[in-house]
Motif scaffolding. Sequence first.
Motif, PDB file in Angstrom:
ATOM      1  N   CYS A 270      -6.975  -9.386   4.073  1.00 63.87           N
ATOM      2  CA  CYS A 270      -6.138  -8.709   3.079  1.00 63.87           C
ATOM      3  C   CYS A 270      -5.205  -7.794   3.852  1.00 63.87           C
ATOM      4  O   CYS A 270      -5.649  -6.826   4.470  1.00 63.87           O
ATOM      5  CB  CYS A 270      -6.960  -7.904   2.075  1.00 63.87           C
ATOM      6  SG  CYS A 270      -5.858  -7.038   0.923  1.00 63.87           S
TER       7      CYS A 270
ATOM      8  N   CYS B  15      -8.309  -7.574  -3.917  1.00 64.72           N
ATOM      9  CA  CYS B  15      -8.859  -8.491  -2.923  1.00 64.72           C
ATOM     10  C   CYS B  15     -10.373  -8.489  -2.942  1.00 64.72           C
ATOM     11  O   CYS B  15     -11.008  -8.748  -1.947  1.00 64.72           O
ATOM     12  CB  CYS B  15      -8.368  -8.090  -1.534  1.00 64.72           C
ATOM     13  SG  CYS B  15      -8.966  -6.480  -1.024  1.00 64.72           S
TER      14      CYS B  15
ATOM     15  N   PHE C  58      -3.008  -5.805   2.662  1.00 62.39           N
ATOM     16  CA  PHE C  58      -2.886  -4.494   2.013  1.00 62.39           C
ATOM     17  C   PHE C  58      -3.980  -3.543   2.495  1.00 62.39           C
ATOM     18  O   PHE C  58      -3.733  -2.368   2.710  1.00 62.39           O
ATOM     19  CB  PHE C  58      -2.992  -4.646   0.488  1.00 62.39           C
ATOM     20  CG  PHE C  58      -1.827  -5.369  -0.128  1.00 62.39           C
ATOM     21  CD1 PHE C  58      -0.632  -4.702  -0.363  1.00 62.39           C
ATOM     22  CD2 PHE C  58      -1.923  -6.715  -0.467  1.00 62.39           C
ATOM     23  CE1 PHE C  58       0.450  -5.357  -0.931  1.00 62.39           C
ATOM     24  CE2 PHE C  58      -0.852  -7.382  -1.039  1.00 62.39           C
ATOM     25  CZ  PHE C  58       0.340  -6.704  -1.269  1.00 62.39           C
ATOM     26  N   CYS C  59      -5.193  -4.076   2.639  1.00 68.04           N
ATOM     27  CA  CYS C  59      -6.324  -3.240   3.027  1.00 68.04           C
ATOM     28  C   CYS C  59      -6.552  -3.272   4.535  1.00 68.04           C
ATOM     29  O   CYS C  59      -7.378  -2.517   5.044  1.00 68.04           O
ATOM     30  CB  CYS C  59      -7.600  -3.713   2.334  1.00 68.04           C
ATOM     31  SG  CYS C  59      -7.497  -3.654   0.541  1.00 68.04           S
TER      32      CYS C  59
ATOM     33  N   CYS D  71      -6.362  -2.460  -5.076  1.00 65.39           N
ATOM     34  CA  CYS D  71      -6.113  -3.785  -4.511  1.00 65.39           C
ATOM     35  C   CYS D  71      -6.930  -4.799  -5.292  1.00 65.39           C
ATOM     36  O   CYS D  71      -7.893  -4.447  -5.957  1.00 65.39           O
ATOM     37  CB  CYS D  71      -6.480  -3.818  -3.030  1.00 65.39           C
ATOM     38  SG  CYS D  71      -5.732  -5.236  -2.188  1.00 65.39           S
TER      39      CYS D  71
HETATM   40 ZN    ZN Z   1      -7.019  -5.630  -0.381  1.00 67.31          ZN
END
Ligand code: ZN
Length: 301
Positions: free
Chosen positions: A285, A255, A287-288, A253
């Motif tokens: 984030c 971020c 994604f995370c 990622c």
């Molecule tokens: Zn992330």
Amino acid sequence: MDTNTPDLDRAIGFTIPDKNARGRLVRLGPVIEEILAAHAYPPVIERLLGEALALTALLGSTLKDAGGQLTMQAQTQNGIVDLMVCDFKGGELRGYVQFDADKLGEGPDEPSLFALFGNGFLGITFDQATTGERYQGIVPLDGATLSEAAENYFFQSEQIPSLVRLNAGRRDDGAMVASGLFLQHLPEGEEGRDRIHTRLDHPEWQHVETLAATMGVDELGDPGIPLENLVWRLYNEEREVRTLSAVSLSRGCRCDAEYIGQVLAKFPESEREAMAENGVIGVDCAFCAKTFPVALESLKA
Ligand SMILES: [Zn+2]
């Protein structure tokens, strides 16, 4: 390759010059587990994201440009899923799904693509880092499965006949495996004929496609079978099959705190203050599935 080592988190490419065809295979294991670990998705969503990441890896690994990025976004209109985003950059994959858990619970155990996305759209963006070129195609999410939707995407946006097979699921030992096969017919010659005619004029494509269709999900998703062996099983009777260099895949990622700080520092101070609560901006984030606290003080030049 040592056949005792599971063949996971790798994509390979191949071409069949006589048949004007090219293909890719991917199989993901620990990378998917790592991506899913940030979330607590139900099995239906896990499998959907697994297939989407396999597709993202198949397409992303075709980028010639090492710094290029491929982004796949599926958006809904009145479906269970609101948004699904996956991307690939330099062998790194990430992805997430936003969905309505109540709607999912009310639906069937194995919802169709339509049940998941309603009248959704599939967008794929190719960004080439060195030239700064960007190509984006958006098509309706048509088909019973994500594989069919991807085939439709290529036929509609590029007029190239393609075959896409995607599968994701947990094995008997509980490990998640997502796998994919992608085949494309190439227009003939440099000048090429009108691409739309390729399907009608080329029985060799049908041959390649028919053979690919014999590959079972069991083989495609079996970490004990090296990807190169799958290519051999399908096309060992061809005069020539060229294998291209493999791409190893990881979870990644972008971020990190430093990057977030750089982005926030570009906002005017008054806007930053409006975003902050008790002197701290919380940056999410997706994604995370994490929030990064950034102190306003740290952004002052
Ligand atoms: Zn992330």
